[in-house]
Scaffold this active site. Structure first.
Site, PDB file in Angstrom:
ATOM      1  N   HIS B  74       0.825  -1.210   0.000  1.00  0.00           N
ATOM      2  CA  HIS B  74       0.000   0.000   0.000  1.00  0.00           C
ATOM      3  C   HIS B  74       0.865   1.268   0.000  1.00  0.00           C
ATOM      4  O   HIS B  74       0.553   2.250  -0.682  1.00  0.00           O
ATOM      5  CB  HIS B  74      -0.917  -0.021   1.224  1.00  0.00           C
ATOM      6  CG  HIS B  74      -1.641   1.258   1.458  1.00  0.00           C
ATOM      7  ND1 HIS B  74      -1.334   2.118   2.491  1.00  0.00           N
ATOM      8  CD2 HIS B  74      -2.662   1.850   0.775  1.00  0.00           C
ATOM      9  CE1 HIS B  74      -2.131   3.174   2.436  1.00  0.00           C
ATOM     10  NE2 HIS B  74      -2.950   3.036   1.416  1.00  0.00           N
ATOM     11  N   GLU B  77       2.003   1.909  -3.367  1.00  0.00           N
ATOM     12  CA  GLU B  77       0.902   2.463  -4.176  1.00  0.00           C
ATOM     13  C   GLU B  77       0.875   3.992  -4.039  1.00  0.00           C
ATOM     14  O   GLU B  77       0.735   4.726  -5.018  1.00  0.00           O
ATOM     15  CB  GLU B  77      -0.425   1.847  -3.727  1.00  0.00           C
ATOM     16  CG  GLU B  77      -1.645   2.416  -4.418  1.00  0.00           C
ATOM     17  CD  GLU B  77      -2.743   2.759  -3.441  1.00  0.00           C
ATOM     18  OE1 GLU B  77      -3.081   3.966  -3.343  1.00  0.00           O
ATOM     19  OE2 GLU B  77      -3.267   1.835  -2.767  1.00  0.00           O
ATOM     20  N   HIS B  78       1.028   4.493  -2.799  1.00  0.00           N
ATOM     21  CA  HIS B  78       1.080   5.949  -2.596  1.00  0.00           C
ATOM     22  C   HIS B  78       2.284   6.565  -3.321  1.00  0.00           C
ATOM     23  O   HIS B  78       2.185   7.619  -3.932  1.00  0.00           O
ATOM     24  CB  HIS B  78       1.202   6.262  -1.102  1.00  0.00           C
ATOM     25  CG  HIS B  78      -0.106   6.305  -0.383  1.00  0.00           C
ATOM     26  ND1 HIS B  78      -0.537   7.402   0.310  1.00  0.00           N
ATOM     27  CD2 HIS B  78      -1.086   5.376  -0.252  1.00  0.00           C
ATOM     28  CE1 HIS B  78      -1.720   7.162   0.844  1.00  0.00           C
ATOM     29  NE2 HIS B  78      -2.072   5.930   0.529  1.00  0.00           N
ATOM     30  N   GLU B 154      -3.723   8.127   7.356  1.00  0.00           N
ATOM     31  CA  GLU B 154      -4.761   7.301   6.737  1.00  0.00           C
ATOM     32  C   GLU B 154      -5.144   6.150   7.663  1.00  0.00           C
ATOM     33  O   GLU B 154      -6.308   5.826   7.839  1.00  0.00           O
ATOM     34  CB  GLU B 154      -4.260   6.756   5.390  1.00  0.00           C
ATOM     35  CG  GLU B 154      -5.306   5.936   4.656  1.00  0.00           C
ATOM     36  CD  GLU B 154      -4.830   5.417   3.303  1.00  0.00           C
ATOM     37  OE1 GLU B 154      -3.675   5.703   2.925  1.00  0.00           O
ATOM     38  OE2 GLU B 154      -5.624   4.742   2.632  1.00  0.00           O
TER      39      GLU B 154
END
Lengths: 440, 456
Positions: B74, B77-78, B154
């Site tokens: 993840h 992905e950022h 997040e």
């Protein structure tokens, strides 16, 4: 590895022609005089209907707040000679999707059906609107679901913050109350209240309809009469009382033992009918409406890692308009986020936007519009908004012109008018550190 | 954006609810081809608007992370938005927006996806940019550290600020003894804090290659039109060496696990249970279709068995239902849930749920219930075709988790072919207490009588 030429191409393409919305809106008037806006689309054998009655939760009696919302949860829980289970089973057997929702100013319904079940589907809608049963079992069951939802919302700092913000800004006015009401008012609602709501609020004089999909105007006309013709011709719903938002510019903190504070902020927005609405829309895009491209995303997230999400929105209601937003930051640094947002508010008021920002906002807002119209349901929803907001049947064709007409001077003038950092009113839920100093 | 387990279920439900019409009907009628470098391409024509949804799915997700590096898929992905030589940091999304497009990305256990929705005339541009960042990612140390703070925020928003999400995270960690599905997609906080630029680049180089990716384009385009664009963008990237996805297999599950979480924030208690279940890819994958019918019959809406019994007839719960997720590279999961009405004890609710499940195993299901559920499931196909994005998402997820285009297209037939006996057999095999975790979310524990403040 990739050719440079391509990236030059990217830059050359910047002033871009937006994809034209290939959507033709027709006005259909039934033999009985009921109007609907129609977009024909025979790609798939389905039909989507959305409609709205003007008048929503803001008209709920104060001691029965949540009435419109409760009606929206019960119209598909039994009607005519069908009890709740029979009605739900019939919807399933027909593969019909039927749902209702209440906003502050409008009560909305939507229906989706396969073409082959069209007439039966419209008949289900007719029954829901004109012969809802409000039997004791579903009334208590849905009441319990709403109450559970209200309890769950109290666990969510975001919802708590938004509720408090509207309460602070609209004290004593329906816009300061949640559409879903409170535990006490939801408990107070009776089956008679629900029935009265239906007879008081659902009439042909406050109804707008949008239809999209596999149907012709010739077929739609009689169906409109069959479905909506039994509604009273006139109900003349009241408007919510006039109101001035109370914008003290202060920070209210609701103390919660959570690792991250949620801040909801906002001040006065702009009326949908205001000639400067499109300018304000562009300004909001630059400030915080433009996702990864917005100023707030850049300053708060990309540069400093202060938040995952920070955004702003415009909300134009019948009696008031809001320009609001939200951010969530770990307690020790929340004050920094709020400071930055105030600074951006100030900068916008003083300097407006650059020519490049204006052009980028225009190309995005024009070019992305067709992306919103990506299903029959979303187009039907647009048709209803166009009627509720009185935008004209040619709005889809005119929309680009409205944005193109906005100049850099307009942006400066309207930014100065709208962005007033001293009125930016904030509610924080969490355990923020050093906030008072930062907020001054 | 991370589709949590719940979001995956919602996605599944869209497919499932969207699928009516005759069993013979195809679902999305996609066209497909493969580039020379092994990149699979799927096109889902939809000509309503001159727009496309362009997606690249990588066959790598959080379950492919090394121990101690949870959250890396993840995090990468950022960081994929942090630039290449040609497209500087932050510019990717801005360029897309300047062309009237929207973009984002998502990470799950088994896949990572990137998408742009944009006018078809700009499709080649986004294809070039997506192909560019498939091999040319460049990361600045400071930007990596700032983005790590964003991910920590997040995590606080999604998980730490939400008691239900915290319990769900604990429940997965208890359900899987060894398999990395036990770790949250976003990562454990301590692991996230330790993730570095080098970790991200190593993961990127290991997994991001055209032969480990799937291109899905839905919208106003045909395969014939797309092929040359794909060849001159992604087609120029040489295939890479991509490792096999080796994940530890689960040891035997021998215990019923009960988790109880008290949290002062909780106002509405809830009860849920999840079971280890087959997926499309496990040895017992023949149960995957019957289990979808089972979830629909017992918990797929307000006419379903659990809802009717617990919510309507007995009045014990305010909501109740069931779900099943068959789309996983390794094991799937099946779940039931309910939230009690005020005054109803958890024991009573759990006993009622257990009794419903027991009745299904012992008595079977009345005539017609299974047929109705199958009709409901298949009814959704036509609606699923209506939206531009549904087809792209369903096909991308299927291909990224080991299914084929043919599998997706045959879905209505396979659901139609499920028999009553298979549904009951699937229930027998899956509703096994020792393969389950039951999770209870409660408000702060009330102080015991006689307890002093110091002790409390």
């Amino acid at each position: 590895m990739l050719k440079k030429a391509f990236f030059a191409l990217v830059l050359l393409l910047l002033p871009v022609l937006p994809a034209q919305a290939a959507v033709q809106v027709e006005r259909v008037t039934s033999p009985g005089g009921i109007e609907a806006w129609l977009v024909r689309d025979h790609t798939n054998p389905i039909i989507a209907v959305e409609f709205a009655f003007r008048g929503g939760a803001a008209l709920d009696p104060e001691e029965k707040a949540g009435l419109a919302n409760m009606v929206s949860g019960l119209l598909d829980e039994g009607a005519g000679d069908m009890d709740s289970l029979a009605f739900q089973r019939r919807l399933e057997d027909l593969a019909v999707r039927l749902g209702f929702s209440a906003g502050q100013d409008n009560f909305t319904g939507r229906l989706q059906t396969l073409t082959e079940n069209r007439d039966a589907a419209f008949e289900m809608l007719r029954m829901a609107l004109t012969a809802p049963r409000f039997d004791a079992e579903p009334v208590e069951r849905i009441r319990n679901q709403i109450l559970a939802g209200l309890r769950r919302e109290l666990q969510d700092p975001n919802t708590v913050a938004f509720r408090e913000w509207y309460r602070v800004v609209f004290p004593g006015h329906p816009y300061g109350r949640p559409v879903r009401g409170s535990p006490e008012t939801v408990q107070a609602i009776t089956a008679d209240d629900l029935r009265q709501f239906v007879s008081r609020q659902f009439g042909r004089d406050n109804l707008v309809i949008g239809v999209v999909g596999d149907i012709t105007p010739e077929d739609l006309g009689p169906l409109l009469d069959a479905t909506f013709g039994d509604l009273p011709a006139e109900v003349r719903p009241a408007l919510a009382p006039e109101v001035e938002p109370q914008l003290s510019g202060e920070v209210t903190v609701i103390q919660r033992n959570i690792p991250q504070s949620v801040a909801v902020f906002g001040e006065e927005g702009i009326d949908r009918q205001d000639p400067d609405f499109y300018t304000a829309y562009l300004l909001n895009y630059v400030m915080g409406g433009g996702s990864f491209s917005s100023r707030l995303m850049e300053e708060v997230r990309a540069k400093r890692g202060l938040a995952y999400s920070v955004y702003t929105y415009l909300q134009s209601m019948d009696r008031a308009a809001i320009m609001g937003g939200a951010v969530a930051t770990a307690n020790p640094r929340l004050a920094e986020s709020i400071d930055l947002i105030r600074q951006e508010w100030q900068r916008m008021a003083e300097q407006g936007v650059s020519e490049e920002e204006l052009e980028n906002a225009k190309t995005y807002i024009k070019g992305s519009f067709p992306l919103q119209l990506d299903s029959t349901g979303s187009i039907a929803s647009m048709l209803v908004s166009m009627q509720i907001d009185d935008l004209g049947i040619d709005y889809l064709e005119k929309r680009n012109e409205y944005f193109d007409a906005v100049t850099l001077d307009d942006m400066r003038r309207v930014a100065q008018r709208l962005y007033q950092p001293e009125r930016l009113t904030v509610v924080v839920v969490g355990d923020p550190e050093g906030l008072s100093a930062a907020a001054q | 954006m991370i589709p949590s387990l719940l979001a995956r279920v919602v996605l599944l439900a869209t497919l499932v609810v969207g699928l009516a019409g005759a069993a013979r009907a195809q679902v999305f009628n996609p066209e497909t081809f493969t580039l020379d470098n092994g990149m699979q391409v799927v096109v889902v024509p939809n000509h309503r608007m001159p727009v496309v949804s362009h997606m690249v799915w990588y066959r790598v997700g959080s379950a492919d992370e090394e121990p101690g590096k949870t959250g890396l898929a993840h995090f990468l992905e950022h960081l994929m938005f942090k630039g290449t030589e040609e497209v500087p940091s932050g510019e990717f999304s801005r360029i897309v927006a300047r062309h009237g497009g929207r973009d984002n990305a998502f990470t799950s256990y088994d896949y990572t996806g990137y998408f742009q929705n944009i006018a078809v005339e700009h499709l080649e541009m986004v294809m070039r940019m997506e192909a560019d960042r498939m091999t040319n990612l460049r990361l600045d140390e400071n930007e990596v550290l700032t983005e790590r703070d964003v991910v920590l925020e997040e995590r606080r928003s999604r998980t730490d600020n939400n008691p239900s999400a915290l319990l769900s995270e604990q429940s997965n960690a208890a359900l899987y003894l060894l398999h990395p599905y036990r770790n949250p997609i976003i990562g454990w906080e301590r692991d996230i804090r330790g993730l570095s630029r080098e970790d991200a680049l190593a993961f990127y180089e290991r997994w991001y290659a055209p032969n480990n990716a799937i291109l899905v384009v839905a919208g106003d385009i045909t395969a014939e039109q797309l092929r040359p664009l794909a060849e001159r963008t992604y087609g120029r990237i040489p295939a890479g060496e991509v490792p096999e996805r080796i994940r530890p297999s689960e040891p035997p599950h021998l215990t019923e696990r009960h988790l109880v979480m008290h949290d002062e924030r909780v106002q509405q208690p809830s009860w849920s249970r999840r079971y280890i279940a087959p997926s499309y890819n496990t040895e017992d994958s023949d149960l995957a279709y019957p289990l979808q019918v089972l979830a629909e019959v017992i918990g797929g809406g307000s006419t379903s068995r659990i809802y009717q019994s617990l919510v309507v007839q007995q009045g014990l719960a305010v909501s109740a239902g069931a779900w099943y997720n068959p789309t996983a590279v390794d094991t799937g999961s099946f779940g039931v849930f309910a939230s009690p009405r005020p005054g109803i004890e958890m024991d009573q609710l759990e006993a009622a749920m257990d009794e419903e499940l027991r009745r299904i195993l012992v008595e079977g299901l009345p005539d017609g219930e299974i047929e109705r559920a199958k009709t409901r499931l298949r009814a959704a196909v036509v609606y699923a075709r209506d939206s531009l994005h549904t087809g792209a998402r369903v096909l991308g997820e299927a291909l990224a988790t080991g299914q084929s285009v043919e599998d997706v297209e045959a879905w209505p037939e396979r659901i139609a072919a499920v028999t009553d006996e298979q549904v009951i057999e699937a229930a027998r095999r899956v509703l096994e207490p020792t393969r389950s975790v039951t999770s209870i979310l409660l408000p702060a524990r009330a102080q015991q009588a006689g307890e002093t403040d110091e002790q409390g």
